[in-house]
Design a protein around this motif. Structure first.
Motif, mmCIF file in Angstrom:
data_model
loop_
_atom_site.group_PDB
_atom_site.id
_atom_site.type_symbol
_atom_site.label_atom_id
_atom_site.label_comp_id
_atom_site.label_asym_id
_atom_site.label_seq_id
_atom_site.Cartn_x
_atom_site.Cartn_y
_atom_site.Cartn_z
ATOM 1 N N GLU A 68 0.848 -1.193 0.000
ATOM 2 C CA GLU A 68 0.000 0.000 0.000
ATOM 3 C C GLU A 68 0.890 1.253 0.000
ATOM 4 O OE1 GLU A 68 -3.250 -2.204 2.928
ATOM 5 O OE2 GLU A 68 -1.735 -0.877 3.750
ATOM 6 N N GLU A 97 2.295 -1.759 11.909
ATOM 7 C CA GLU A 97 1.699 -2.115 10.617
ATOM 8 C C GLU A 97 2.514 -1.556 9.460
ATOM 9 O OE1 GLU A 97 -2.744 -1.832 10.195
ATOM 10 O OE2 GLU A 97 -2.165 -0.692 8.424
ATOM 11 N N ASP A 119 -0.852 0.203 14.911
ATOM 12 C CA ASP A 119 -1.130 0.745 13.576
ATOM 13 C C ASP A 119 -1.024 2.258 13.746
ATOM 14 O OD1 ASP A 119 -2.062 1.689 11.195
ATOM 15 O OD2 ASP A 119 -4.008 0.685 11.275
ATOM 16 N N LEU A 121 -1.246 5.002 11.904
ATOM 17 C CA LEU A 121 -2.264 5.889 11.348
ATOM 18 C C LEU A 121 -3.276 5.047 10.588
ATOM 19 C CD1 LEU A 121 -3.458 8.547 10.274
ATOM 20 C CD2 LEU A 121 -1.735 8.882 12.033
ATOM 21 N N ASP A 122 -4.404 4.807 11.198
ATOM 22 C CA ASP A 122 -5.429 3.972 10.574
ATOM 23 C C ASP A 122 -6.403 4.854 9.800
ATOM 24 O OD1 ASP A 122 -6.983 1.474 10.292
ATOM 25 O OD2 ASP A 122 -8.463 2.650 11.390
ATOM 26 N N GLY A 123 -6.774 4.380 8.608
ATOM 27 C CA GLY A 123 -7.687 5.166 7.774
ATOM 28 C C GLY A 123 -6.912 6.065 6.832
ATOM 29 N N SER A 124 -5.767 5.547 6.359
ATOM 30 C CA SER A 124 -4.831 6.378 5.579
ATOM 31 C C SER A 124 -5.487 7.133 4.420
ATOM 32 C CB SER A 124 -3.729 5.495 4.993
ATOM 33 O OG SER A 124 -2.993 4.936 6.029
ATOM 34 N N ASN A 216 -18.225 -1.661 3.813
ATOM 35 C CA ASN A 216 -17.995 -1.119 2.477
ATOM 36 C C ASN A 216 -18.898 -1.860 1.492
ATOM 37 O OD1 ASN A 216 -17.167 -0.344 -0.023
ATOM 38 N ND2 ASN A 216 -14.974 -0.394 0.461
ATOM 39 N N TYR A 249 -20.597 4.581 7.065
ATOM 40 C CA TYR A 249 -19.274 3.999 6.777
ATOM 41 C C TYR A 249 -18.288 5.114 6.475
ATOM 42 C CZ TYR A 249 -15.699 0.813 5.063
ATOM 43 O OH TYR A 249 -14.532 0.100 4.911
ATOM 44 N N GLY A 251 -14.757 4.493 6.554
ATOM 45 C CA GLY A 251 -13.589 3.928 5.879
ATOM 46 C C GLY A 251 -12.327 4.080 6.712
ATOM 47 N N SER A 252 -12.475 4.539 7.972
ATOM 48 C CA SER A 252 -11.407 4.459 8.977
ATOM 49 C C SER A 252 -11.981 3.546 10.051
ATOM 50 C CB SER A 252 -11.119 5.808 9.628
ATOM 51 O OG SER A 252 -10.637 6.743 8.710
ATOM 52 N N ALA A 253 -11.360 2.390 10.271
ATOM 53 C CA ALA A 253 -11.938 1.432 11.221
ATOM 54 C C ALA A 253 -12.121 2.074 12.594
ATOM 55 C CB ALA A 253 -11.051 0.196 11.309
ATOM 56 N N PHE A 267 -20.081 -3.250 13.007
ATOM 57 C CA PHE A 267 -19.049 -2.885 12.038
ATOM 58 C C PHE A 267 -18.542 -4.183 11.403
ATOM 59 C CE2 PHE A 267 -14.473 -2.846 11.178
ATOM 60 C CZ PHE A 267 -14.424 -1.888 10.179
ATOM 61 N N TYR A 269 -15.832 -5.888 8.322
ATOM 62 C CA TYR A 269 -14.978 -5.952 7.144
ATOM 63 C C TYR A 269 -14.845 -7.432 6.814
ATOM 64 C CZ TYR A 269 -12.541 -3.971 3.337
ATOM 65 O OH TYR A 269 -12.243 -3.585 2.054
ATOM 66 N N LEU A 280 -8.557 -6.301 7.102
ATOM 67 C CA LEU A 280 -7.959 -5.759 8.327
ATOM 68 C C LEU A 280 -6.994 -6.754 8.967
ATOM 69 C CD1 LEU A 280 -10.956 -3.806 9.826
ATOM 70 C CD2 LEU A 280 -9.260 -3.112 8.140
ATOM 71 N N ARG A 281 -5.970 -6.196 9.599
ATOM 72 C CA ARG A 281 -4.883 -7.004 10.153
ATOM 73 C C ARG A 281 -5.171 -7.386 11.596
ATOM 74 N NH1 ARG A 281 -2.750 -3.505 5.675
ATOM 75 N NH2 ARG A 281 -4.406 -2.309 6.622
HETATM 76 P P1 AHM Z 1 -5.021 1.481 6.769
HETATM 77 O O1 AHM Z 1 -4.570 1.022 8.125
HETATM 78 O O2 AHM Z 1 -3.959 1.309 5.741
HETATM 79 O O3 AHM Z 1 -5.590 2.836 6.785
HETATM 80 O O4 AHM Z 1 -6.200 0.446 6.258
HETATM 81 C C1 AHM Z 1 -7.216 0.033 7.072
HETATM 82 C C2 AHM Z 1 -8.514 0.753 6.744
HETATM 83 C C3 AHM Z 1 -9.479 0.666 7.879
HETATM 84 O O5 AHM Z 1 -9.334 1.746 8.728
HETATM 85 C C4 AHM Z 1 -10.817 0.682 7.182
HETATM 86 O O6 AHM Z 1 -11.806 0.011 7.909
HETATM 87 C C5 AHM Z 1 -10.521 0.004 5.893
HETATM 88 O O7 AHM Z 1 -9.139 0.128 5.647
HETATM 89 C C6 AHM Z 1 -11.258 0.629 4.767
HETATM 90 O O8 AHM Z 1 -11.061 -0.110 3.604
HETATM 91 P P2 AHM Z 1 -11.946 0.080 2.300
HETATM 92 O O9 AHM Z 1 -11.467 1.344 1.685
HETATM 93 O O10 AHM Z 1 -11.665 -1.127 1.489
HETATM 94 O O11 AHM Z 1 -13.390 0.157 2.717
#
Ligand code: AHM
Ligand code: MG
Length: 350
Positions: A68, A97, A119, A121-124, A216, A249, A251-253, A267, A269, A280-281
């Motif tokens: 990524e 991560e 992790d 920065l989650d939700g990059s 998603n 949604y 997109g940041s967990a 929630f 994934y 998710l890891r």
């Molecule tokens: P990241 O840690 O690289 O930001 O990726 C994890 C993120 C989660 O925060 C979120 O739930 C998911 O990726 C969103 O993925 P998607 O764009 O496929 O919905």
């Protein structure tokens, strides 16, 4: 106007000290580790809140171990946490991560008994557009605390139920720290003018059932039919007016789980045809979020088993996730396992 919603005015420093006093044999090492982490969170919060004014937006031009694209704030947050934690002498292993394998600790510093996974920065993908992002962390105690050597990968690959603490920071309309040391979940809000986190919710409890789902849905065509049925069910009006559920949604967990912890719901994934283990890891994102969810009275599952019981095989392992209100997650599991016919009889459609 009340300064905070909690009845007592408590800073995170005082909270950590009070928790330490509950354990008469505590050496203070764990408290010092938490304080070092808080410093890293303050530094990250400062850069996040100034993003756009500083040179922190955009890509570094490199990719991480998952292939990524790495953003500047990902790299900054990773670096800040490593720098804040590597000299403390509380850790025997650390992994992020954003890097491959275990991070080497300075040879000159003593080794402590704790293992930190994060992790940074989650939700990059939300960083550059001022949408809520987070930092997730997970702490284990090494199995033999008398050892003074680096922990091995085998020491680190432990099921989530062995975490001694876990939590996250949510950088949103305010900065919120949510964490648990296995005795419920406490929520702190950051006051940037004072540089302090204040306790704002003591012992957060998730509602038993919610009215929101978070997934998603762009991936729907790739889902298993059982999951498609479950999502259809959530969208179908019911006589008791509990359904349809609303979709939220980010997109940041961190942001999506934070909402679910407060308002209830689920929630997800999930696995899909393109991502057979989801996205998710386990070690960096899912175990800590599952630990917090369970500590708040919720449920966290991979669709058939409890997340926190999964025995990890690698640091990079991914796992499907269904977490949130206990009744919602149990219902999702029933659909995924083909037991949903009974559920439907219980809540007929309108
Ligand atoms: P990241 O840690 O690289 O930001 O990726 C994890 C993120 C989660 O925060 C979120 O739930 C998911 O990726 C969103 O993925 P998607 O764009 O496929 O919905
Ligand atoms: Mg992440």
């Amino acid at each position: 106007m009340a300064i905070v919603t909690a009845q007592r005015l408590v800073t995170i420093e005082r909270h950590i000290a009070e928790q330490e006093h509950l354990h008469p044999h505590a050496t203070g090492e764990f408290s010092r580790l938490l304080r070092d982490l808080m410093l890293a969170f303050r530094l990250i919060a400062r850069e996040v809140s100034r993003a756009g004014l500083n040179d922190i937006l955009g890509l570094t031009g490199t990719t991480n171990v998952y292939g990524e694209a790495v953003r500047k704030l990902d790299a900054y947050a990773h670096e800040v946490i490593v720098r804040a934690m590597e000299h403390g002498g509380h850790l025997c292993a650390m992994a992020s991560e954003e890097s491959d394998g275990l991070i080497a600790l300075p040879p000159t510093r003593p080794r402590g008994k704790y293992i930190l996974l994060f992790d940074p920065l989650d939700g990059s993908t939300n960083i550059d557009v001022n949408v809520t992002i987070g930092t997730i962390f997970s702490i284990y105690r090494r199995r033999d605390p008398a050892l003074t050597t680096d922990a091995t990968l085998e020491d680190v690959l432990r099921p989530g139920c062995e975490q001694v603490a876990a939590g996250y920071v949510c950088y949103g309309s305010s900065v919120t720290l949510v964490y648990s040391t296995g005795n419920g979940v406490d929520v702190f809000t950051y006051d940037p003018t004072l540089g302090e986190f204040f306790l704002t919710i003591e012992k957060l409890r998730i509602p038993r059932r919610g009215t929101h789902y978070s997934i998603n849905e762009g991936n729907a065509k790739r889902w298993a039919p059982e999951l498609q049925d479950y999502i259809d069910y959530l969208k179908t009006p019911s006589h008791d007016q509990h359904r349809p559920y609303s979709l939220r949604y980010v997109g940041s967990a961190v942001a999506d789980v934070h909402r679910v912890l407060h308002y209830g719901g689920i929630f997800m994934y999930p696995a899909d045809r393109a991502n057979p283990s989801g996205k998710l890891r386990l070690m960096f994102e899912v175990n800590p979020l599952a630990f917090v969810t369970e500590q708040a009275g919720g449920r966290a599952s991979n669709g058939c088993c409890r997340i926190l019981d999964i025995r990890p095989e690698s640091l990079r392992q991914r796992v499907p996730v269904f977490l949130g209100s206990p009744e919602d997650v149990a219902e999702a599991e029933a659909f995924l396992q083909g037991r949903h016919i009974l559920q439907r009889l219980r809540t007929p459609e309108a």
